[in-house]
Motif scaffolding. Structure first.
Motif, mmCIF file in Angstrom:
data_model
loop_
_atom_site.group_PDB
_atom_site.id
_atom_site.type_symbol
_atom_site.label_atom_id
_atom_site.label_comp_id
_atom_site.label_asym_id
_atom_site.label_seq_id
_atom_site.Cartn_x
_atom_site.Cartn_y
_atom_site.Cartn_z
ATOM 1 N N LYS A 132 0.924 -1.155 0.073
ATOM 2 C CA LYS A 132 -0.028 0.114 0.096
ATOM 3 C C LYS A 132 0.989 1.025 0.058
ATOM 4 O O LYS A 132 0.704 2.112 -0.570
ATOM 5 N N GLU A 133 1.856 1.328 0.756
ATOM 6 C CA GLU A 133 2.602 2.537 0.995
ATOM 7 C C GLU A 133 3.378 2.764 -0.402
ATOM 8 O O GLU A 133 3.569 3.942 -0.629
ATOM 9 N N ILE A 134 4.067 1.545 -1.188
ATOM 10 C CA ILE A 134 4.641 1.942 -2.308
ATOM 11 C C ILE A 134 3.633 2.506 -3.228
ATOM 12 O O ILE A 134 4.092 3.476 -4.023
ATOM 13 N N ARG A 135 2.274 1.902 -3.425
ATOM 14 C CA ARG A 135 1.149 2.480 -4.232
ATOM 15 C C ARG A 135 1.129 3.884 -4.117
ATOM 16 O O ARG A 135 1.072 4.694 -4.917
ATOM 17 N N GLU A 136 0.882 4.054 -2.773
ATOM 18 C CA GLU A 136 0.757 5.471 -2.409
ATOM 19 C C GLU A 136 1.821 6.509 -2.894
ATOM 20 O O GLU A 136 1.461 7.753 -3.331
ATOM 21 N N LEU A 137 2.943 6.099 -2.659
ATOM 22 C CA LEU A 137 4.260 6.830 -2.984
ATOM 23 C C LEU A 137 4.130 7.106 -4.496
ATOM 24 O O LEU A 137 4.404 8.154 -4.767
ATOM 25 N N LEU A 138 4.130 5.921 -5.140
ATOM 26 C CA LEU A 138 4.022 6.120 -6.640
ATOM 27 C C LEU A 138 2.830 6.745 -7.109
ATOM 28 O O LEU A 138 3.119 7.641 -8.187
ATOM 29 N N SER A 139 2.053 6.924 -6.530
ATOM 30 C CA SER A 139 0.756 7.713 -7.044
ATOM 31 C C SER A 139 0.947 9.204 -6.755
ATOM 32 O O SER A 139 0.112 10.084 -7.378
ATOM 33 N N ASN A 140 1.712 9.348 -5.839
ATOM 34 C CA ASN A 140 1.999 10.884 -5.557
ATOM 35 C C ASN A 140 2.996 11.365 -6.554
ATOM 36 O O ASN A 140 4.499 11.411 -6.390
ATOM 37 N N ARG A 141 2.496 11.935 -7.742
ATOM 38 C CA ARG A 141 3.312 12.285 -8.767
ATOM 39 C C ARG A 141 4.514 13.578 -8.300
ATOM 40 O O ARG A 141 5.570 13.299 -8.899
ATOM 41 N N ASN A 142 4.196 14.495 -7.688
ATOM 42 C CA ASN A 142 4.847 15.651 -7.118
ATOM 43 C C ASN A 142 6.063 15.026 -6.618
ATOM 44 O O ASN A 142 7.289 15.444 -6.947
ATOM 45 N N THR A 143 5.919 14.228 -5.648
ATOM 46 C CA THR A 143 6.933 13.866 -4.724
ATOM 47 C C THR A 143 7.962 12.705 -5.373
ATOM 48 O O THR A 143 9.063 12.763 -5.393
ATOM 49 N N MET A 144 7.351 11.937 -6.321
ATOM 50 C CA MET A 144 8.253 11.106 -7.271
ATOM 51 C C MET A 144 8.870 11.934 -8.325
ATOM 52 O O MET A 144 10.051 11.485 -8.513
ATOM 53 N N LEU A 145 8.245 12.780 -8.823
ATOM 54 C CA LEU A 145 9.116 13.640 -9.855
ATOM 55 C C LEU A 145 10.197 14.545 -9.139
ATOM 56 O O LEU A 145 11.314 14.704 -9.795
ATOM 57 N N THR A 146 9.799 15.234 -7.926
ATOM 58 C CA THR A 146 10.705 15.726 -7.276
ATOM 59 C C THR A 146 12.150 14.862 -6.739
ATOM 60 O O THR A 146 13.346 15.139 -7.118
#
Lengths: 234, 307
Positions: A10-24
């Motif tokens: 769940k945490e990985i999915r949530e992190l990956l779905s947070n586009r801003n955080t992942m792009l930064t």
């Protein structure tokens, strides 16, 4: 699937779905890889070929720690500020399972980002040398076995602290622990990374240290209580 | 099922819960009433094992939930926060909890609850885009996802529009009546509590100052009397003077053509024939029934005076 893995997934999915955080995060990884790659000098070269060992040694750890620090906040601290942790603590998951699931998730994502930076640095070096430069055995060992443990240890300790501390203390923790640690790793990597010969001893020492920190984090979780978490919610 | 004995919780110098004892049985809907800071949420957190009691015990099926994760599988919880992740869709939120609780027929259960709560068309949307009412409905669906036998709800319908409030109320009643689920409900909403609870406890400064069925509380605190509604053309003063002539009348109160008559304890004078004989036209006469709000305020004020 065990409860730990359910939480990690769940945490990985949530992190990956947070586009801003992942792009930064990806952007930071690439910027550092480019800076380090272009900063490599001829001083540490062997037979005209630039040595990447020292740089990879520091860069992989430094970026891993940086990503882990940034993502730990999204996974541990945010769950407290949103007060969702309270509901999670009433589920069948134990505190240790919750902690471990989150540690696994943040470590996996941070490690992958660090690996991307390593790959980019190797590509830049290959372009500059007009040929692939492979790191030595101790550095390969370091990248694939030491760095993930080091990241997990950092996430583990930071995660415990974020669960246990109040909101103000958590913000202070970032300044007191993280900034000096990050600055130290960055400075070391940039100043001596390119000219340092990485031996098996260095890698083994860092691995031992990382395991020690990871065991320490797992041990500290014993002393974490649901009451402490609930009474320190924002 | 839920048994709380001499439960006390102190935060430094603040006594949040003071020697509470309660017993709630299977299939019962139990309401906990009280002002902000009365100790309702702390009591719920103690029952859930989120806080450690300073003294006393809070057991569910004879054991503390904090030390028994397997028992927590049979307990549903909806706290002030819905326990939902804004970056995940409604479906993914339910799917996550379904995996945590290891529900066998996960996908069907999630789908049926999304349909039941009317969120089926928004199942793929992130919860961050949901309205407050939609989140509360999804939170409620999450809390009953694993077929709990005990359900603890903290202000389940606070801040919701009347339509969603009704849906939440109907769902709670259905769970209690059809599924025989024990429901422990914290609420400010006296109307909601009156409609759905079998028994209530009124908390003040961490103490239970009343605990009984609403019917018993009403009969214990009610003053016997009637409300008389006169014909529009009648003079209320004339009617009042007729009523006052009865010895068994304690006092009367006139408002907007209505006369509220309070009898002396144990007395019930027959006012209607006297009014009719005096030529006064009466539109309606009924026994006074006090609302839960009246009872609640009376108990709270009585307790304040005793302090």
């Amino acid at each position: 699937m065990t409860i730990c893995m359910v939480i990690a997934r769940k945490e990985i999915r949530e992190l990956l779905s947070n586009r801003n955080t992942m792009l930064t995060s990806l952007g930071v990884a690439l910027v550092f890889a480019v800076i380090y790659g272009l900063g490599l000098t001829e001083e540490g070269s062997i037979g005209g070929v630039i040595s990447v060992d020292g740089t990879l040694f520091f860069l992989s750890i430094m970026l891993g720690v940086f990503m882990a620090y940034s993502l730990t906040g999204h996974v541990f601290y945010k769950e407290k500020t949103d007060r969702i942790i309270e509901t999670l603590l009433t589920s069948p998951a134990t505190l240790r399972q919750i902690w471990l699931g989150k540690v696994l998730a943040v470590s996996a994502v941070s490690y992958i980002l660090a690996l991307i930076a390593v790959a980019v640095l190797l590509i830049i070096t290959a372009i500059r040398n007009q040929g692939i430069v492979l790191p030595g055995g101790p550095v390969i060992f370091h990248i694939f076995l030491v760095v993930p443990v080091f990241i997990a240890a950092f996430v583990g300790l930071n995660g415990v602290a974020q669960l246990a501390l109040g909101m103000k203390e958590n913000r202070l923790l970032g300044f007191i622990i993280f900034i000096p640690l990050f600055a130290g790793l960055y400075g070391l990597g940039f100043s001596i990374g390119a000219v340092t010969t990485i031996t098996w001893l260095y890698s083994a020492l860092v691995l031992a240290g990382a395991w020690l920190l990871l065991v320490l984090a797992a041990f500290i979780v014993r002393f974490l209580s649901t009451e402490r978490i609930v009474t320190s919610l924002g | 099922m839920i048994e709380v004995n001499n439960l006390t919780k102190k935060f430094k110098s603040t006594l949040a819960v003071d020697d509470i004892s309660l017993k709630i049985n299977e299939g019962e809907v139990f309401g906990c009433l009280g002002h902000n800071g009365a100790g309702k949420t702390t009591t719920m957190r103690l029952i859930l094992g989120l806080l450690r009691p300073t003294s006393g015990t809070a057991h569910v099926w004879g054991k503390p939930l904090s030390q028994n994760p397997h028992l927590r599988r049979k307990v549903g919880v909806l706290l002030e926060n819905d326990g939902l992740y804004e970056n995940l869709s409604g479906e993914d939120n339910l799917d996550y909890y379904a995996r945590l609780y290891e529900i066998p027929d996960r996908k069907n259960r999630v789908s049926s609850l999304l349909e039941y709560t009317g969120l089926d068309s928004r199942r793929k949307d992130k919860v961050g885009t949901y309205s407050r009412g939609m989140r509360r409905k999804l939170g409620l669906a999450r809390s009953i996802l694993h077929y709990p036998s005990v359900l603890l709800l903290d202000e389940p319908s606070a801040g919701l529009d009347p339509e969603v409030q009704k849906m939440v109320r109907d769902l709670i009643l259905n769970l209690a009546r059809e599924e025989k689920i024990l429901i422990f409900l914290n609420s400010h909403d006296l109307d909601e509590v009156e409609r759905i609870c079998d028994r209530i406890a009124i908390l003040q400064r961490g103490r239970v100052i009343a605990c009984d069925s609403i019917k018993n509380l009403r009969s214990a605190s009610s003053e016997p009397g009637v409300v008389i509604v006169l014909d529009e053309k009648e003079n209320p003063d004339k009617a009042a003077s007729v009523i006052e002539s009865f010895e068994d009348v304690e006092r009367i109160n006139q408002t907007n053509g209505k006369i509220r008559v309070v009898f002396k304890q144990g007395k019930s004078p027959d006012l209607l024939p006297a009014l009719v004989n005096a030529g006064i036209r009466v539109s309606e006469i009924s026994r006074t029934s006090r609302s839960l709000e009246d009872i609640y305020l009376e108990i709270i004020h009585r307790e304040e005076k005793q302090k």
